[in-house]
Motif scaffolding. Structure first.
Motif, PDB file in Angstrom:
ATOM      1  N   LYS A   2       0.987  -1.198  -0.059  1.00  0.00           N
ATOM      2  CA  LYS A   2       0.043   0.035  -0.059  1.00  0.00           C
ATOM      3  C   LYS A   2       0.863   1.120  -0.114  1.00  0.00           C
ATOM      4  N   GLN A   3       0.342   2.288  -0.700  1.00  0.00           N
ATOM      5  CA  GLN A   3       1.034   3.499  -0.945  1.00  0.00           C
ATOM      6  C   GLN A   3       0.931   4.562   0.306  1.00  0.00           C
ATOM      7  N   ARG A   4       1.858   4.948   0.805  1.00  0.00           N
ATOM      8  CA  ARG A   4       1.633   5.870   1.971  1.00  0.00           C
ATOM      9  C   ARG A   4       0.928   7.122   1.505  1.00  0.00           C
ATOM     10  N   LYS A   5       0.042   7.706   2.185  1.00  0.00           N
ATOM     11  CA  LYS A   5      -0.431   8.955   1.697  1.00  0.00           C
ATOM     12  C   LYS A   5       0.194  10.319   2.334  1.00  0.00           C
ATOM     13  N   ILE A   6       0.472  11.175   1.420  1.00  0.00           N
ATOM     14  CA  ILE A   6       1.146  12.448   1.722  1.00  0.00           C
ATOM     15  C   ILE A   6       0.376  13.276   2.073  1.00  0.00           C
ATOM     16  N   PRO A   7       0.655  13.888   3.354  1.00  0.00           N
ATOM     17  CA  PRO A   7      -0.216  14.911   3.774  1.00  0.00           C
ATOM     18  C   PRO A   7      -0.379  16.186   3.015  1.00  0.00           C
ATOM     19  N   GLN A   8      -1.350  17.060   3.045  1.00  0.00           N
ATOM     20  CA  GLN A   8      -1.585  18.194   2.314  1.00  0.00           C
ATOM     21  C   GLN A   8      -1.924  18.978   3.411  1.00  0.00           C
ATOM     22  N   ARG A   9      -1.262  20.198   3.195  1.00  0.00           N
ATOM     23  CA  ARG A   9      -1.222  21.573   3.949  1.00  0.00           C
ATOM     24  C   ARG A   9      -1.716  22.810   2.891  1.00  0.00           C
ATOM     25  N   LYS A  10      -2.246  23.744   3.570  1.00  0.00           N
ATOM     26  CA  LYS A  10      -2.594  24.923   2.840  1.00  0.00           C
ATOM     27  C   LYS A  10      -1.651  26.180   3.271  1.00  0.00           C
ATOM     28  N   CYS A  11      -1.206  26.795   2.049  1.00  0.00           N
ATOM     29  CA  CYS A  11      -0.064  27.836   2.354  1.00  0.00           C
ATOM     30  C   CYS A  11      -1.317  28.905   2.809  1.00  0.00           C
ATOM     31  N   ILE A  12      -0.777  29.827   3.742  1.00  0.00           N
ATOM     32  CA  ILE A  12      -1.608  30.786   4.353  1.00  0.00           C
ATOM     33  C   ILE A  12      -1.627  32.170   3.507  1.00  0.00           C
ATOM     34  N   ILE A  13      -0.957  32.187   2.274  1.00  0.00           N
ATOM     35  CA  ILE A  13      -0.762  33.263   1.474  1.00  0.00           C
ATOM     36  C   ILE A  13      -1.586  33.094   0.225  1.00  0.00           C
ATOM     37  N   CYS A  14      -1.376  31.963  -0.520  1.00  0.00           N
ATOM     38  CA  CYS A  14      -1.895  31.843  -1.916  1.00  0.00           C
ATOM     39  C   CYS A  14      -3.193  30.864  -1.624  1.00  0.00           C
ATOM     40  N   GLY A  15      -3.154  30.017  -0.691  1.00  0.00           N
ATOM     41  CA  GLY A  15      -4.456  29.359  -0.338  1.00  0.00           C
ATOM     42  C   GLY A  15      -4.177  27.960  -1.062  1.00  0.00           C
ATOM     43  N   GLU A  16      -3.125  27.721  -1.915  1.00  0.00           N
ATOM     44  CA  GLU A  16      -2.948  26.336  -2.566  1.00  0.00           C
ATOM     45  C   GLU A  16      -2.732  25.255  -1.536  1.00  0.00           C
ATOM     46  N   ASN A  17      -3.398  24.063  -1.818  1.00  0.00           N
ATOM     47  CA  ASN A  17      -2.755  22.912  -0.976  1.00  0.00           C
ATOM     48  C   ASN A  17      -1.892  22.335  -1.684  1.00  0.00           C
ATOM     49  N   LYS A  18      -0.669  21.984  -1.091  1.00  0.00           N
ATOM     50  CA  LYS A  18       0.259  21.396  -1.513  1.00  0.00           C
ATOM     51  C   LYS A  18       0.824  20.291  -0.292  1.00  0.00           C
ATOM     52  N   ASP A  19       1.729  19.523  -1.061  1.00  0.00           N
ATOM     53  CA  ASP A  19       2.596  18.331  -0.041  1.00  0.00           C
ATOM     54  C   ASP A  19       3.079  19.061   1.030  1.00  0.00           C
ATOM     55  N   LYS A  20       2.914  18.497   2.417  1.00  0.00           N
ATOM     56  CA  LYS A  20       3.545  19.020   3.346  1.00  0.00           C
ATOM     57  C   LYS A  20       5.019  19.490   3.371  1.00  0.00           C
ATOM     58  N   ASN A  21       5.831  18.532   2.406  1.00  0.00           N
ATOM     59  CA  ASN A  21       7.227  18.550   2.335  1.00  0.00           C
ATOM     60  C   ASN A  21       7.553  19.761   1.499  1.00  0.00           C
ATOM     61  N   GLU A  22       6.654  20.327   0.769  1.00  0.00           N
ATOM     62  CA  GLU A  22       6.863  21.459  -0.295  1.00  0.00           C
ATOM     63  C   GLU A  22       6.708  22.793   0.449  1.00  0.00           C
ATOM     64  N   LEU A  23       6.250  22.753   1.732  1.00  0.00           N
ATOM     65  CA  LEU A  23       5.832  24.151   2.402  1.00  0.00           C
ATOM     66  C   LEU A  23       6.859  24.421   3.578  1.00  0.00           C
ATOM     67  N   ILE A  24       6.949  25.466   3.937  1.00  0.00           N
ATOM     68  CA  ILE A  24       7.888  25.868   5.103  1.00  0.00           C
ATOM     69  C   ILE A  24       6.878  25.957   6.141  1.00  0.00           C
ATOM     70  N   ARG A  25       7.229  25.463   7.578  1.00  0.00           N
ATOM     71  CA  ARG A  25       6.455  25.303   8.569  1.00  0.00           C
ATOM     72  C   ARG A  25       6.851  26.358   9.682  1.00  0.00           C
TER      73      ARG A  25
END
Length: 85
Positions: A2-25
């Protein structure tokens, strides 16, 4: 297997949902205040920003992180964010 699900998070500026590892926390917690969280696992209230330079500059210009965390944020934090991208 089974493939692992990659969590999605939303950028507070542009509002785009992206993979968690593509964003700065950025995290606000009681012990350390407001800090960058490269691991994504620190305790506290978190906000995510794209690694895109436009999103980082807009966050600084509109003081978006101050609104999210309801506190003053130094320019040093924005410089750390730019250096981290």
């Amino acid at each position: 297997m089974k493939q692992r699900k990659i969590p999605q998070r939303k950028c507070i500026i542009c509002g785009e949902n992206k993979d968690k590892n593509e964003l700065i926390r950025i995290v606000k917690n009681k012990e350390e205040g407001i800090i960058l969280d490269p691991t994504g696992k620190k305790n506290g209230r978190g906000a995510y920003i794209c690694k895109d330079e436009n999103c980082i500059n807009e966050a600084k210009k509109k003081r978006k992180l101050e609104k999210v965390f309801k506190t003053e944020i130094s320019d040093n934090l924005y410089e750390e964010i730019i250096a981290m991208k």
